[in-house]
Design a protein around this motif. Structure first.
Motif, short mmCIF file in Angstrom:
data_model
loop_
_atom_site.label_atom_id
_atom_site.label_comp_id
_atom_site.label_asym_id
_atom_site.label_seq_id
_atom_site.Cartn_x
_atom_site.Cartn_y
_atom_site.Cartn_z
N VAL A 75 0.84 -1.20 0.00
CA VAL A 75 0.00 0.00 0.00
C VAL A 75 0.87 1.24 0.00
O VAL A 75 0.68 2.16 -0.83
N GLU A 76 1.85 1.30 0.91
CA GLU A 76 2.70 2.49 1.00
C GLU A 76 3.49 2.71 -0.28
O GLU A 76 3.56 3.83 -0.80
N GLU A 77 4.08 1.64 -0.80
CA GLU A 77 4.89 1.76 -2.01
C GLU A 77 4.04 2.17 -3.21
O GLU A 77 4.45 3.01 -4.02
N SER A 78 2.85 1.59 -3.34
CA SER A 78 1.99 1.91 -4.48
C SER A 78 1.55 3.37 -4.44
O SER A 78 1.53 4.06 -5.47
N LEU A 79 1.19 3.85 -3.26
CA LEU A 79 0.81 5.24 -3.12
C LEU A 79 1.99 6.15 -3.45
O LEU A 79 1.84 7.16 -4.16
N MET A 80 3.17 5.83 -2.95
CA MET A 80 4.36 6.65 -3.17
C MET A 80 4.68 6.74 -4.66
O MET A 80 4.97 7.82 -5.18
N LYS A 81 4.60 5.62 -5.38
CA LYS A 81 4.89 5.63 -6.81
C LYS A 81 3.88 6.47 -7.58
O LYS A 81 4.19 6.98 -8.67
N ALA A 82 2.68 6.62 -7.03
CA ALA A 82 1.64 7.43 -7.68
C ALA A 82 1.68 8.89 -7.23
O ALA A 82 0.82 9.67 -7.62
N GLY A 83 2.67 9.25 -6.42
CA GLY A 83 2.78 10.62 -5.95
C GLY A 83 1.92 10.92 -4.75
O GLY A 83 1.63 12.09 -4.46
N LEU A 84 1.50 9.88 -4.03
CA LEU A 84 0.68 10.04 -2.84
C LEU A 84 1.44 9.51 -1.62
O LEU A 84 2.36 8.72 -1.76
N SER A 85 1.05 9.95 -0.45
CA SER A 85 1.75 9.55 0.77
C SER A 85 0.82 8.83 1.72
O SER A 85 -0.34 9.20 1.88
N ILE A 86 1.36 7.80 2.38
CA ILE A 86 0.59 7.10 3.40
C ILE A 86 0.26 8.05 4.55
O ILE A 86 -0.72 7.85 5.27
N ASP A 87 1.06 9.10 4.72
CA ASP A 87 0.78 10.09 5.77
C ASP A 87 -0.53 10.83 5.50
O ASP A 87 -1.11 11.40 6.42
N ASN A 88 -0.95 10.82 4.24
CA ASN A 88 -2.20 11.49 3.87
C ASN A 88 -3.43 10.66 4.20
O ASN A 88 -4.55 11.16 4.18
N VAL A 89 -3.22 9.37 4.50
CA VAL A 89 -4.34 8.47 4.80
C VAL A 89 -4.79 8.69 6.24
O VAL A 89 -4.02 8.50 7.17
N LYS A 90 -6.03 9.08 6.42
CA LYS A 90 -6.55 9.39 7.75
C LYS A 90 -7.40 8.26 8.33
O LYS A 90 -7.64 8.23 9.53
N GLY A 91 -7.88 7.37 7.48
CA GLY A 91 -8.76 6.33 8.01
C GLY A 91 -8.88 5.15 7.06
O GLY A 91 -8.52 5.23 5.88
N ILE A 92 -9.37 4.04 7.60
CA ILE A 92 -9.69 2.84 6.83
C ILE A 92 -11.17 2.55 7.01
O ILE A 92 -11.67 2.48 8.14
N LEU A 93 -11.88 2.39 5.90
CA LEU A 93 -13.28 1.96 5.92
C LEU A 93 -13.33 0.48 5.57
O LEU A 93 -12.67 0.05 4.62
N LEU A 94 -14.09 -0.30 6.30
CA LEU A 94 -14.24 -1.72 6.01
C LEU A 94 -15.64 -2.02 5.51
O LEU A 94 -16.62 -1.65 6.16
N THR A 95 -15.73 -2.72 4.39
CA THR A 95 -17.03 -3.08 3.84
C THR A 95 -17.66 -4.26 4.57
O THR A 95 -18.87 -4.34 4.71
N HIS A 96 -16.83 -5.21 5.03
CA HIS A 96 -17.30 -6.37 5.79
C HIS A 96 -16.09 -7.12 6.31
O HIS A 96 -14.95 -6.66 6.14
N ASP A 97 -16.30 -8.27 6.95
CA ASP A 97 -15.23 -8.92 7.69
C ASP A 97 -14.65 -10.15 7.01
O ASP A 97 -14.00 -10.97 7.68
N HIS A 98 -14.81 -10.32 5.71
CA HIS A 98 -14.16 -11.44 5.03
C HIS A 98 -12.66 -11.16 4.88
O HIS A 98 -12.24 -10.01 4.73
N ALA A 99 -11.87 -12.23 4.89
CA ALA A 99 -10.42 -12.10 5.00
C ALA A 99 -9.80 -11.27 3.88
O ALA A 99 -8.85 -10.51 4.12
N ASP A 100 -10.32 -11.38 2.66
CA ASP A 100 -9.71 -10.65 1.55
C ASP A 100 -9.97 -9.15 1.63
O ASP A 100 -9.46 -8.39 0.80
N HIS A 101 -10.72 -8.72 2.63
CA HIS A 101 -10.99 -7.30 2.83
C HIS A 101 -10.38 -6.74 4.11
O HIS A 101 -10.31 -5.51 4.27
N ILE A 102 -9.93 -7.63 5.02
CA ILE A 102 -9.48 -7.15 6.33
C ILE A 102 -8.14 -7.72 6.77
O ILE A 102 -7.65 -7.39 7.85
N LYS A 103 -7.50 -8.56 5.96
CA LYS A 103 -6.35 -9.34 6.39
C LYS A 103 -5.24 -8.49 7.00
O LYS A 103 -4.59 -8.89 7.98
N TYR A 104 -4.99 -7.30 6.46
CA TYR A 104 -3.86 -6.49 6.90
C TYR A 104 -4.28 -5.23 7.65
O TYR A 104 -3.49 -4.31 7.80
#
Length: 320
Positions: A75-104
Protein backbone atom coordinates in the motif's frame (compact mmCIF):
# COMPACT_ATOMS: atom_id res chain seq x y z
CA UNK A 1 -31.99 -9.91 -12.66
CA UNK A 2 -32.04 -11.56 -9.28
CA UNK A 3 -34.92 -10.75 -7.00
CA UNK A 4 -34.23 -7.60 -5.03
CA UNK A 5 -35.07 -7.14 -1.37
CA UNK A 6 -36.39 -3.85 -0.13
CA UNK A 7 -34.58 -2.24 2.80
CA UNK A 8 -36.36 0.41 4.79
CA UNK A 9 -34.64 3.71 5.45
CA UNK A 10 -34.98 6.31 8.17
CA UNK A 11 -33.37 9.72 8.40
CA UNK A 12 -30.76 10.07 11.13
CA UNK A 13 -28.74 12.96 12.55
CA UNK A 14 -25.32 13.50 11.08
CA UNK A 15 -22.15 12.48 12.88
CA UNK A 16 -18.89 14.40 12.48
CA UNK A 17 -15.41 12.99 13.00
CA UNK A 18 -12.14 14.91 12.77
CA UNK A 19 -13.45 18.38 12.08
CA UNK A 20 -12.22 21.12 14.48
CA UNK A 21 -14.80 23.18 16.33
CA UNK A 22 -14.20 26.77 17.36
CA UNK A 23 -14.42 27.72 21.03
CA UNK A 24 -16.52 30.66 22.17
CA UNK A 25 -13.48 32.89 22.63
CA UNK A 26 -11.88 32.38 19.24
CA UNK A 27 -12.17 34.87 16.41
CA UNK A 28 -13.84 33.84 13.15
CA UNK A 29 -11.42 32.15 10.79
CA UNK A 30 -11.39 33.34 7.19
CA UNK A 31 -10.77 30.38 4.91
CA UNK A 32 -9.54 31.29 1.42
CA UNK A 33 -11.31 29.73 -1.57
CA UNK A 34 -9.98 26.30 -2.46
CA UNK A 35 -7.70 26.15 -5.47
CA UNK A 36 -8.61 23.92 -8.38
CA UNK A 37 -6.11 21.25 -7.29
CA UNK A 38 -7.45 21.32 -3.72
CA UNK A 39 -10.87 20.38 -5.08
CA UNK A 40 -9.62 17.36 -7.03
CA UNK A 41 -10.45 13.83 -5.91
CA UNK A 42 -7.78 11.14 -6.30
CA UNK A 43 -8.63 7.47 -6.72
CA UNK A 44 -6.61 4.34 -7.27
CA UNK A 45 -7.19 0.65 -6.70
CA UNK A 46 -4.40 -1.20 -4.89
CA UNK A 47 -5.82 -4.68 -5.43
CA UNK A 48 -9.22 -6.10 -6.36
CA UNK A 49 -10.39 -9.68 -5.99
CA UNK A 50 -10.33 -12.59 -3.57
CA UNK A 51 -6.53 -12.26 -3.36
CA UNK A 52 -6.95 -8.92 -1.59
CA UNK A 53 -9.06 -5.78 -1.85
CA UNK A 54 -8.01 -2.22 -1.10
CA UNK A 55 -8.43 1.16 -2.76
CA UNK A 56 -7.52 4.77 -2.00
CA UNK A 57 -9.69 7.85 -2.35
CA UNK A 58 -8.58 11.27 -1.19
CA UNK A 59 -8.26 15.00 -1.61
CA UNK A 60 -5.52 17.47 -0.72
CA UNK A 61 -6.92 17.49 2.83
CA UNK A 62 -6.53 13.75 3.36
CA UNK A 63 -7.50 10.35 2.10
CA UNK A 64 -9.04 7.02 3.04
CA UNK A 65 -8.41 3.36 2.33
CA UNK A 66 -11.48 1.29 1.62
CA UNK A 67 -10.75 -2.24 2.84
CA UNK A 68 -7.38 -3.60 3.93
CA UNK A 69 -6.71 -6.83 2.07
CA UNK A 70 -3.36 -5.69 0.62
CA UNK A 71 -0.05 -5.76 2.51
CA UNK A 72 0.90 -2.54 4.29
CA UNK A 73 4.25 -2.19 2.51
CA UNK A 74 2.57 -2.67 -0.87
CA UNK A 75 0.00 0.00 0.00
CA UNK A 76 2.70 2.49 1.00
CA UNK A 77 4.89 1.76 -2.01
CA UNK A 78 1.99 1.91 -4.48
CA UNK A 79 0.81 5.24 -3.12
CA UNK A 80 4.36 6.65 -3.17
CA UNK A 81 4.89 5.63 -6.81
CA UNK A 82 1.64 7.43 -7.68
CA UNK A 83 2.78 10.62 -5.95
CA UNK A 84 0.68 10.04 -2.84
CA UNK A 85 1.75 9.55 0.77
CA UNK A 86 0.59 7.10 3.40
CA UNK A 87 0.78 10.09 5.77
CA UNK A 88 -2.20 11.49 3.87
CA UNK A 89 -4.34 8.47 4.80
CA UNK A 90 -6.55 9.39 7.75
CA UNK A 91 -8.76 6.33 8.01
CA UNK A 92 -9.69 2.84 6.83
CA UNK A 93 -13.28 1.96 5.92
CA UNK A 94 -14.24 -1.72 6.01
CA UNK A 95 -17.03 -3.08 3.84
CA UNK A 96 -17.30 -6.37 5.79
CA UNK A 97 -15.23 -8.92 7.69
CA UNK A 98 -14.16 -11.44 5.03
CA UNK A 99 -10.42 -12.10 5.00
CA UNK A 100 -9.71 -10.65 1.55
CA UNK A 101 -10.99 -7.30 2.83
CA UNK A 102 -9.48 -7.15 6.33
CA UNK A 103 -6.35 -9.34 6.39
CA UNK A 104 -3.86 -6.49 6.90
CA UNK A 105 -5.99 -4.00 8.79
CA UNK A 106 -4.20 -4.33 12.13
CA UNK A 107 -0.76 -4.23 10.48
CA UNK A 108 -1.72 -0.99 8.76
CA UNK A 109 -3.07 0.53 11.96
CA UNK A 110 -0.12 -0.60 14.07
CA UNK A 111 2.44 0.59 11.50
CA UNK A 112 0.80 3.94 10.73
CA UNK A 113 -0.61 4.95 14.10
CA UNK A 114 -2.24 8.14 12.84
CA UNK A 115 -4.84 6.11 10.91
CA UNK A 116 -8.28 5.45 12.39
CA UNK A 117 -10.55 2.48 11.69
CA UNK A 118 -14.14 3.19 10.67
CA UNK A 119 -16.55 0.25 10.66
CA UNK A 120 -19.70 -0.90 12.40
CA UNK A 121 -19.51 -2.69 15.73
CA UNK A 122 -20.77 -5.86 14.06
CA UNK A 123 -17.90 -5.79 11.56
CA UNK A 124 -15.41 -5.23 14.38
CA UNK A 125 -16.87 -8.13 16.37
CA UNK A 126 -16.76 -10.34 13.28
CA UNK A 127 -13.15 -9.35 12.77
CA UNK A 128 -12.22 -10.48 16.26
CA UNK A 129 -14.40 -13.60 16.24
CA UNK A 130 -13.51 -14.99 12.83
CA UNK A 131 -9.86 -14.00 12.39
CA UNK A 132 -6.57 -14.03 14.29
CA UNK A 133 -6.43 -10.29 14.81
CA UNK A 134 -5.24 -8.59 17.98
CA UNK A 135 -7.93 -7.18 20.25
CA UNK A 136 -5.86 -4.01 20.30
CA UNK A 137 -7.45 -3.17 16.97
CA UNK A 138 -10.27 -1.76 19.12
CA UNK A 139 -7.95 1.07 20.21
CA UNK A 140 -8.11 2.49 16.69
CA UNK A 141 -11.83 1.96 16.15
CA UNK A 142 -14.46 4.64 15.63
CA UNK A 143 -17.92 3.04 15.30
CA UNK A 144 -20.11 4.01 12.37
CA UNK A 145 -23.74 3.24 11.61
CA UNK A 146 -25.44 2.52 8.32
CA UNK A 147 -27.19 5.51 6.73
CA UNK A 148 -25.86 7.91 9.38
CA UNK A 149 -23.44 10.26 7.58
CA UNK A 150 -20.09 11.10 9.14
CA UNK A 151 -17.13 13.22 8.05
CA UNK A 152 -13.44 12.53 7.63
CA UNK A 153 -11.45 15.44 6.17
CA UNK A 154 -13.30 16.63 3.04
CA UNK A 155 -15.51 13.55 2.75
CA UNK A 156 -19.05 13.11 3.97
CA UNK A 157 -19.43 9.34 4.10
CA UNK A 158 -22.57 7.23 4.27
CA UNK A 159 -22.47 3.46 4.67
CA UNK A 160 -25.42 1.55 3.21
CA UNK A 161 -26.61 -2.04 3.43
CA UNK A 162 -25.73 -4.59 0.75
CA UNK A 163 -26.72 -8.30 0.81
CA UNK A 164 -23.77 -10.63 1.36
CA UNK A 165 -22.82 -13.38 3.80
CA UNK A 166 -20.35 -11.57 6.05
CA UNK A 167 -21.12 -10.54 9.63
CA UNK A 168 -22.20 -7.13 8.36
CA UNK A 169 -21.98 -5.84 4.80
CA UNK A 170 -22.02 -2.36 3.33
CA UNK A 171 -21.17 -0.11 0.45
CA UNK A 172 -19.97 3.47 0.82
CA UNK A 173 -21.19 6.77 -0.60
CA UNK A 174 -18.45 9.41 -0.33
CA UNK A 175 -19.09 13.02 -1.26
CA UNK A 176 -16.52 15.81 -1.45
CA UNK A 177 -16.47 19.09 -3.34
CA UNK A 178 -19.85 18.37 -4.90
CA UNK A 179 -18.71 15.04 -6.42
CA UNK A 180 -19.84 11.56 -5.38
CA UNK A 181 -17.81 8.35 -5.36
CA UNK A 182 -19.80 5.21 -4.58
CA UNK A 183 -18.50 1.69 -4.14
CA UNK A 184 -20.40 -1.56 -3.69
CA UNK A 185 -18.47 -4.82 -3.68
CA UNK A 186 -19.49 -8.30 -2.57
CA UNK A 187 -23.23 -8.14 -3.06
CA UNK A 188 -25.57 -10.78 -4.41
CA UNK A 189 -28.32 -8.38 -5.49
CA UNK A 190 -28.96 -4.67 -5.80
CA UNK A 191 -31.40 -3.61 -3.10
CA UNK A 192 -33.53 -0.47 -3.19
CA UNK A 193 -31.22 1.39 -0.79
CA UNK A 194 -28.09 0.34 -2.68
CA UNK A 195 -29.73 1.50 -5.91
CA UNK A 196 -30.53 4.86 -4.32
CA UNK A 197 -26.91 5.56 -3.42
CA UNK A 198 -25.31 4.09 -6.55
CA UNK A 199 -27.66 6.02 -8.85
CA UNK A 200 -26.22 9.25 -7.38
CA UNK A 201 -22.63 8.40 -8.30
CA UNK A 202 -20.34 10.38 -10.54
CA UNK A 203 -17.75 7.62 -10.07
CA UNK A 204 -19.04 4.10 -9.44
CA UNK A 205 -17.02 1.09 -8.28
CA UNK A 206 -19.22 -1.99 -8.56
CA UNK A 207 -18.70 -5.73 -8.42
CA UNK A 208 -18.79 -7.87 -11.57
CA UNK A 209 -17.69 -11.12 -9.98
CA UNK A 210 -18.45 -13.93 -12.39
CA UNK A 211 -19.51 -15.05 -15.82
CA UNK A 212 -22.40 -17.44 -15.31
CA UNK A 213 -21.32 -19.92 -17.99
CA UNK A 214 -17.76 -20.04 -16.66
CA UNK A 215 -19.07 -20.61 -13.14
CA UNK A 216 -21.39 -23.43 -14.20
CA UNK A 217 -18.69 -25.19 -16.21
CA UNK A 218 -15.90 -24.49 -13.73
CA UNK A 219 -14.12 -26.52 -11.06
CA UNK A 220 -15.95 -25.16 -7.99
CA UNK A 221 -18.00 -27.67 -5.97
CA UNK A 222 -21.74 -27.39 -6.41
CA UNK A 223 -22.39 -25.94 -2.95
CA UNK A 224 -19.97 -23.07 -3.67
CA UNK A 225 -21.49 -22.43 -7.09
CA UNK A 226 -24.89 -22.22 -5.43
CA UNK A 227 -23.65 -19.89 -2.70
CA UNK A 228 -22.11 -17.49 -5.24
CA UNK A 229 -25.38 -17.26 -7.19
CA UNK A 230 -27.63 -16.46 -4.20
CA UNK A 231 -28.82 -12.96 -3.33
CA UNK A 232 -26.24 -13.02 -0.51
CA UNK A 233 -23.42 -14.10 -2.82
CA UNK A 234 -22.00 -12.11 -5.73
CA UNK A 235 -23.17 -10.24 -8.84
CA UNK A 236 -22.54 -11.73 -12.26
CA UNK A 237 -21.56 -9.72 -15.32
CA UNK A 238 -25.06 -9.66 -16.83
CA UNK A 239 -26.70 -8.37 -13.66
CA UNK A 240 -24.05 -5.69 -13.25
CA UNK A 241 -24.42 -4.64 -16.88
CA UNK A 242 -28.21 -4.39 -16.63
CA UNK A 243 -27.98 -2.34 -13.45
CA UNK A 244 -25.39 0.11 -14.81
CA UNK A 245 -27.51 0.64 -17.92
CA UNK A 246 -30.55 1.21 -15.71
CA UNK A 247 -28.94 3.99 -13.66
CA UNK A 248 -26.92 5.52 -16.52
CA UNK A 249 -27.26 9.31 -16.57
CA UNK A 250 -25.15 12.32 -17.67
CA UNK A 251 -23.65 12.64 -14.18
CA UNK A 252 -22.14 9.13 -14.18
CA UNK A 253 -18.64 9.52 -15.65
CA UNK A 254 -16.62 6.47 -14.57
CA UNK A 255 -17.56 2.85 -13.88
CA UNK A 256 -14.90 0.64 -12.28
CA UNK A 257 -15.65 -3.09 -12.25
CA UNK A 258 -14.19 -4.73 -9.16
CA UNK A 259 -13.76 -8.10 -7.43
CA UNK A 260 -13.60 -10.17 -10.64
CA UNK A 261 -13.22 -13.89 -9.97
CA UNK A 262 -9.89 -15.36 -11.07
CA UNK A 263 -11.58 -18.69 -11.90
CA UNK A 264 -15.00 -17.67 -13.20
CA UNK A 265 -14.43 -14.39 -15.03
CA UNK A 266 -11.99 -12.41 -17.14
CA UNK A 267 -11.56 -8.64 -17.52
CA UNK A 268 -12.47 -8.97 -21.20
CA UNK A 269 -15.72 -10.78 -20.41
CA UNK A 270 -16.72 -8.37 -17.66
CA UNK A 271 -15.97 -5.23 -19.63
CA UNK A 272 -17.40 -6.69 -22.83
CA UNK A 273 -20.70 -7.59 -21.17
CA UNK A 274 -21.16 -4.18 -19.53
CA UNK A 275 -19.97 -2.27 -22.59
CA UNK A 276 -22.22 -4.26 -24.91
CA UNK A 277 -25.28 -3.53 -22.80
CA UNK A 278 -24.47 0.18 -22.62
CA UNK A 279 -23.83 0.40 -26.37
CA UNK A 280 -27.18 -1.26 -27.05
CA UNK A 281 -28.74 1.41 -24.84
CA UNK A 282 -27.23 4.12 -27.03
CA UNK A 283 -24.16 5.14 -25.00
CA UNK A 284 -20.63 5.67 -26.24
CA UNK A 285 -18.26 3.81 -23.90
CA UNK A 286 -14.62 4.72 -23.34
CA UNK A 287 -11.84 2.63 -21.83
CA UNK A 288 -10.76 5.06 -19.05
CA UNK A 289 -7.34 5.46 -20.73
CA UNK A 290 -7.55 9.22 -21.04
CA UNK A 291 -7.07 9.11 -24.81
CA UNK A 292 -8.86 11.57 -27.09
CA UNK A 293 -11.30 8.84 -28.11
CA UNK A 294 -11.93 7.94 -24.48
CA UNK A 295 -12.55 11.58 -23.54
CA UNK A 296 -15.25 11.83 -26.21
CA UNK A 297 -17.26 8.99 -24.66
CA UNK A 298 -20.38 9.21 -22.49
CA UNK A 299 -18.89 7.03 -19.75
CA UNK A 300 -15.45 5.58 -18.99
CA UNK A 301 -15.37 1.86 -18.16
CA UNK A 302 -12.59 -0.42 -16.92
CA UNK A 303 -12.01 -3.56 -14.87
CA UNK A 304 -9.73 -2.93 -11.91
CA UNK A 305 -6.59 -5.09 -11.93
CA UNK A 306 -6.52 -8.03 -9.57
CA UNK A 307 -2.97 -8.15 -8.26
CA UNK A 308 -1.43 -4.77 -9.04
CA UNK A 309 -2.45 -1.15 -8.51
CA UNK A 310 -4.37 0.78 -11.10
CA UNK A 311 -3.12 4.12 -12.32
CA UNK A 312 -3.95 7.18 -10.24
CA UNK A 313 -7.16 8.82 -11.41
CA UNK A 314 -7.61 12.53 -10.74
CA UNK A 315 -11.25 13.59 -10.85
CA UNK A 316 -11.55 17.34 -11.34
CA UNK A 317 -14.52 19.37 -10.21
CA UNK A 318 -16.68 20.68 -13.04
CA UNK A 319 -16.79 24.19 -11.57
CA UNK A 320 -13.03 24.73 -11.47
Amino acid sequence: MKQQKKILFQDHPQLDFGWPTASRNTQPVVIPPASASDRNIDFMSLGSGSSGNCCYIGTAAGGLLIDAGVRADVVEESLMKAGLSIDNVKGILLTHDHADHIKYVYTLLRTYRHIRLFCTNRVLNGLLRRHSISKRVKEYHTPIFKEIPFKVTDFEITAFEVPHDGSDNMGFHLEANGRRFVMATDLGAVTDRARYYMSRANYLMIEANYDLQMLRMGRYPEYLKARIQTTHGHLDNVDTAAFVAEIMNPGLEYVFLCHLSADNNTPAKAVGTVEGTLVKSGYKVGDASGSLQDRASDVHLMALPRYEPSRRFVFRSKDT
